[in-house]
Design a protein around this motif. Structure first.
Motif, PDB file in Angstrom:
ATOM      1  N   ILE A  26       0.606  -0.829  -0.476  1.00  0.00           N
ATOM      2  CA  ILE A  26      -0.101  -0.338   0.204  1.00  0.00           C
ATOM      3  C   ILE A  26       1.353   1.583  -0.076  1.00  0.00           C
ATOM      4  O   ILE A  26       0.595   2.122  -0.611  1.00  0.00           O
ATOM      5  CB  ILE A  26      -0.725  -0.088   1.290  1.00  0.00           C
ATOM      6  CG1 ILE A  26      -2.004  -1.136   0.995  1.00  0.00           C
ATOM      7  CG2 ILE A  26      -1.829   1.190   1.465  1.00  0.00           C
ATOM      8  CD1 ILE A  26      -2.749  -1.813   1.873  1.00  0.00           C
ATOM      9  N   ASN A  29       2.621   2.270  -3.498  1.00  0.00           N
ATOM     10  CA  ASN A  29       1.106   3.164  -3.955  1.00  0.00           C
ATOM     11  C   ASN A  29       0.820   4.138  -4.248  1.00  0.00           C
ATOM     12  O   ASN A  29       0.358   5.318  -4.753  1.00  0.00           O
ATOM     13  CB  ASN A  29       0.289   1.890  -4.427  1.00  0.00           C
ATOM     14  CG  ASN A  29      -0.221   0.704  -5.210  1.00  0.00           C
ATOM     15  OD1 ASN A  29      -0.088   0.793  -6.585  1.00  0.00           O
ATOM     16  ND2 ASN A  29       0.173  -0.613  -4.602  1.00  0.00           N
ATOM     17  N   GLN A  96       1.429   3.917   7.542  1.00  0.00           N
ATOM     18  CA  GLN A  96       1.287   2.427   6.759  1.00  0.00           C
ATOM     19  C   GLN A  96       1.855   1.543   7.634  1.00  0.00           C
ATOM     20  O   GLN A  96       1.651   0.629   7.477  1.00  0.00           O
ATOM     21  CB  GLN A  96       1.244   2.170   5.489  1.00  0.00           C
ATOM     22  CG  GLN A  96       0.544   3.034   4.172  1.00  0.00           C
ATOM     23  CD  GLN A  96      -0.822   3.802   4.412  1.00  0.00           C
ATOM     24  OE1 GLN A  96      -1.600   2.441   4.719  1.00  0.00           O
ATOM     25  NE2 GLN A  96      -1.191   4.734   4.772  1.00  0.00           N
ATOM     26  N   TYR A 191      -9.426  -1.025   6.410  1.00  0.00           N
ATOM     27  CA  TYR A 191      -9.081  -1.477   5.160  1.00  0.00           C
ATOM     28  C   TYR A 191      -9.919  -2.655   5.655  1.00  0.00           C
ATOM     29  O   TYR A 191      -9.861  -3.254   6.508  1.00  0.00           O
ATOM     30  CB  TYR A 191      -7.530  -1.598   4.434  1.00  0.00           C
ATOM     31  CG  TYR A 191      -6.565  -0.256   4.741  1.00  0.00           C
ATOM     32  CD1 TYR A 191      -6.882   0.680   4.344  1.00  0.00           C
ATOM     33  CD2 TYR A 191      -5.605  -0.798   5.159  1.00  0.00           C
ATOM     34  CE1 TYR A 191      -6.581   1.806   4.151  1.00  0.00           C
ATOM     35  CE2 TYR A 191      -4.598   0.765   4.627  1.00  0.00           C
ATOM     36  CZ  TYR A 191      -5.245   1.371   4.565  1.00  0.00           C
ATOM     37  OH  TYR A 191      -4.340   3.320   4.012  1.00  0.00           O
ATOM     38  N   VAL A 194      -7.310  -5.386   0.678  1.00  0.00           N
ATOM     39  CA  VAL A 194      -6.788  -4.864   0.113  1.00  0.00           C
ATOM     40  C   VAL A 194      -6.132  -5.216  -1.020  1.00  0.00           C
ATOM     41  O   VAL A 194      -5.136  -6.405  -0.574  1.00  0.00           O
ATOM     42  CB  VAL A 194      -6.246  -3.449   0.507  1.00  0.00           C
ATOM     43  CG1 VAL A 194      -5.779  -2.049  -0.944  1.00  0.00           C
ATOM     44  CG2 VAL A 194      -7.023  -2.706   1.301  1.00  0.00           C
ATOM     45  N   GLY A 196      -4.611  -5.777  -5.307  1.00  0.00           N
ATOM     46  CA  GLY A 196      -3.692  -4.941  -5.927  1.00  0.00           C
ATOM     47  C   GLY A 196      -2.365  -5.431  -6.817  1.00  0.00           C
ATOM     48  O   GLY A 196      -1.440  -6.125  -5.779  1.00  0.00           O
ATOM     49  N   GLN A 199       1.474  -6.150  -4.523  1.00  0.00           N
ATOM     50  CA  GLN A 199       1.380  -6.984  -3.229  1.00  0.00           C
ATOM     51  C   GLN A 199       2.036  -7.836  -3.668  1.00  0.00           C
ATOM     52  O   GLN A 199       1.614  -9.352  -4.629  1.00  0.00           O
ATOM     53  CB  GLN A 199      -0.518  -7.638  -3.114  1.00  0.00           C
ATOM     54  CG  GLN A 199      -0.797  -7.857  -1.312  1.00  0.00           C
ATOM     55  CD  GLN A 199      -2.270  -8.134  -1.968  1.00  0.00           C
ATOM     56  OE1 GLN A 199      -3.203  -8.013  -3.089  1.00  0.00           O
ATOM     57  NE2 GLN A 199      -2.847  -7.823   0.198  1.00  0.00           N
ATOM     58  N   TYR A 236      -9.588  -3.289  -4.165  1.00  0.00           N
ATOM     59  CA  TYR A 236      -8.606  -2.334  -5.096  1.00  0.00           C
ATOM     60  C   TYR A 236      -7.854  -1.480  -4.424  1.00  0.00           C
ATOM     61  O   TYR A 236      -8.629  -0.290  -3.935  1.00  0.00           O
ATOM     62  CB  TYR A 236      -9.405  -2.372  -6.377  1.00  0.00           C
ATOM     63  CG  TYR A 236      -7.809  -2.185  -7.223  1.00  0.00           C
ATOM     64  CD1 TYR A 236      -7.249  -3.252  -7.977  1.00  0.00           C
ATOM     65  CD2 TYR A 236      -8.309  -0.937  -7.777  1.00  0.00           C
ATOM     66  CE1 TYR A 236      -6.299  -3.180  -8.641  1.00  0.00           C
ATOM     67  CE2 TYR A 236      -6.810  -0.920  -9.534  1.00  0.00           C
ATOM     68  CZ  TYR A 236      -6.163  -2.379  -9.189  1.00  0.00           C
ATOM     69  OH  TYR A 236      -5.197  -1.862 -10.692  1.00  0.00           O
ATOM     70  N   ILE A 237      -6.546  -1.283  -4.824  1.00  0.00           N
ATOM     71  CA  ILE A 237      -5.915  -0.283  -3.954  1.00  0.00           C
ATOM     72  C   ILE A 237      -6.208   1.003  -4.191  1.00  0.00           C
ATOM     73  O   ILE A 237      -6.062   2.311  -3.336  1.00  0.00           O
ATOM     74  CB  ILE A 237      -3.987  -1.141  -4.590  1.00  0.00           C
ATOM     75  CG1 ILE A 237      -3.534  -0.116  -3.926  1.00  0.00           C
ATOM     76  CG2 ILE A 237      -3.995  -0.898  -6.496  1.00  0.00           C
ATOM     77  CD1 ILE A 237      -3.019  -0.027  -2.224  1.00  0.00           C
ATOM     78  N   ASP A 238      -6.960   0.885  -5.339  1.00  0.00           N
ATOM     79  CA  ASP A 238      -6.857   2.917  -6.516  1.00  0.00           C
ATOM     80  C   ASP A 238      -7.792   3.276  -5.051  1.00  0.00           C
ATOM     81  O   ASP A 238      -7.964   4.358  -5.443  1.00  0.00           O
ATOM     82  CB  ASP A 238      -7.218   2.184  -7.766  1.00  0.00           C
ATOM     83  CG  ASP A 238      -6.419   1.937  -8.523  1.00  0.00           C
ATOM     84  OD1 ASP A 238      -5.059   1.775  -8.637  1.00  0.00           O
ATOM     85  OD2 ASP A 238      -6.599   2.661  -9.691  1.00  0.00           O
ATOM     86  N   SER A 332      -5.174  -6.755 -12.126  1.00  0.00           N
ATOM     87  CA  SER A 332      -4.354  -7.071 -11.278  1.00  0.00           C
ATOM     88  C   SER A 332      -3.731  -8.247 -12.189  1.00  0.00           C
ATOM     89  O   SER A 332      -2.515  -8.326 -11.558  1.00  0.00           O
ATOM     90  CB  SER A 332      -5.059  -7.301  -9.741  1.00  0.00           C
ATOM     91  OG  SER A 332      -5.285  -6.524  -9.446  1.00  0.00           O
TER      92      SER A 332
END
Length: 350
Positions: A26, A29, A96, A191, A194, A196, A199, A236-238, A332
């Motif tokens: 995370i 990103n 994070q 979260y 998560v 994407g 990872q 999803y990460i976005d 992904s």
């Protein structure tokens, strides 16, 4: 869309951001998106769970001038002096850094507490003392514990089921206390599963999505814990990147000292996830042979079902998820096939 407005504003009035755990999934990103918005980014990591190659991926994803706005510091949040140094002259912190994974916390609760509680408090205190304007941090859907209510609403949680969940709940308690005692602006993001690009699929505590993708591509056995009807709100990460940046920039005073569900507000079983990954890979790699799943015992500390109500994040932060599970999984799979660790994994399928 609120996020589009914020991105335009940041391009005009850039800030200096600290991303702890920047070499992780995370964190990297977040750094990539911020650098693409021409922000100054300081990254902190001790590489206990993060990887240097994630930072290489970020470097290759941004321009040279944007990369020049990035400063990396190798250090550990369990050291207060490190936290005090890296939080100087920072506008916004996206925290994070943590030891994730419920099973890891059950295996070693002392280490998990040291990073997730003591390390968190070090960062929070240093940020407050150095005049950081905003502190956004990663909480977790694990704080809902054994609550059977669906969808999950922030104000109602159950009995905690793991040391990891305890640490994240303690983070939220500290957030509230620091707001009451010091008027320090912090926001927690709970979260929900998560997934994407970047990872890590490897290691004993790898998340289910990248682990299954890697195992299927490599022709390995895939294990499903329990009966496969356990369900999750895969995010999803976005969507997570958006929530962090919105939380880091909001001017809504009602948003502070709260934790927000950060999810797509969907729900899928492990059985259906297995089928979706299998079908997606077979479409992209027609010659790939994927084994049937092997079922084993339920995993200790796991929540049975998870699904988020995201109304609070929408109302107070302007959060609008852009990717559902299907859309995120499509992106992904392409990334894992072509890019993970710089290898062409589809070559292994020939």
């Amino acid at each position: 869309m609120k996020y589009d407005e914020i991105k335009k504003e940041l391009l005009v009035n850039p800030k200096t951001w600290l991303v702890s755990g920047v070499a992780g999934f995370i964190g990297s990103n977040l750094a990539e998106e911020l650098l693409k918005l021409n922000q100054k980014v300081v990254g902190l990591d001790n590489f206990e769970t993060g990887h240097k190659y994630n930072l290489e991926h970020v470097k290759n994803s941004v321009s040279k001038n944007q990369w020049n706005n990035f400063t990396f510091i190798e250090g550990d949040i369990r050291n207060y002096e490190t936290c005090n140094e890296v939080t100087k002259n920072i506008d916004v912190i996206l925290h994070q850094a943590a030891l994730g994974s419920v099973p890891r916390s059950i295996d070693n609760p002392v280490n998990t507490n040291a990073s997730n509680v003591s390390g968190f408090l070090n960062m929070l205190t240093a940020a407050k003392d150095n005049g950081v304007k905003r502190f956004v941090y990663a909480s977790s859907s694990s704080v809902y514990g054994d609550s059977a209510e669906l969808p999950k609403v922030e104000a109602r949680t159950g009995n905690l089921l793991s040391p990891y969940a305890v640490t994240k709940y303690v983070n939220e308690l500290y957030m509230g206390v620091f707001y009451k005692c010091y008027n320090f602006e912090s926001i927690g993001l709970r979260y929900f599963n998560v997934f994407g690009k970047r990872q890590d699929p490897n290691g004993a505590y790898a998340a289910v999505m990248p682990k299954w993708i890697s195992q299927m591509i490599n022709g390995e056995d895939v294990f499903i814990n329990g009966d496969g009807e356990t369900s999750r709100d895969f995010t999803y990460i976005d969507n997570v990147v958006q929530a962090n940046i919105l939380a880091g920039t909001t001017t809504n005073s009602q948003a502070f000292a709260k934790a927000y569900n950060t999810a797509a507000s969907g729900r899928e079983t492990l059985n259906n996830l297995f089928s979706a990954i299998k079908n997606g890979l077979e479409e992209k790699l027609p010659n790939l042979k994927i084994k049937d799943a092997i079922y084993r015992d339920f995993r200790a500390g796991d929540i049975r079902h998870s699904n988020a109500n995201i109304d609070q994040a929408k109302q107070l932060l302007g959060y609008e998820p852009t990717h559902n599970l299907e859309e995120g999984l499509k992106e992904s799979l392409s990334w894992y096939i072509n890019d993970i660790k710089g290898n062409k994994l589809n070559d292994k399928c020939k």
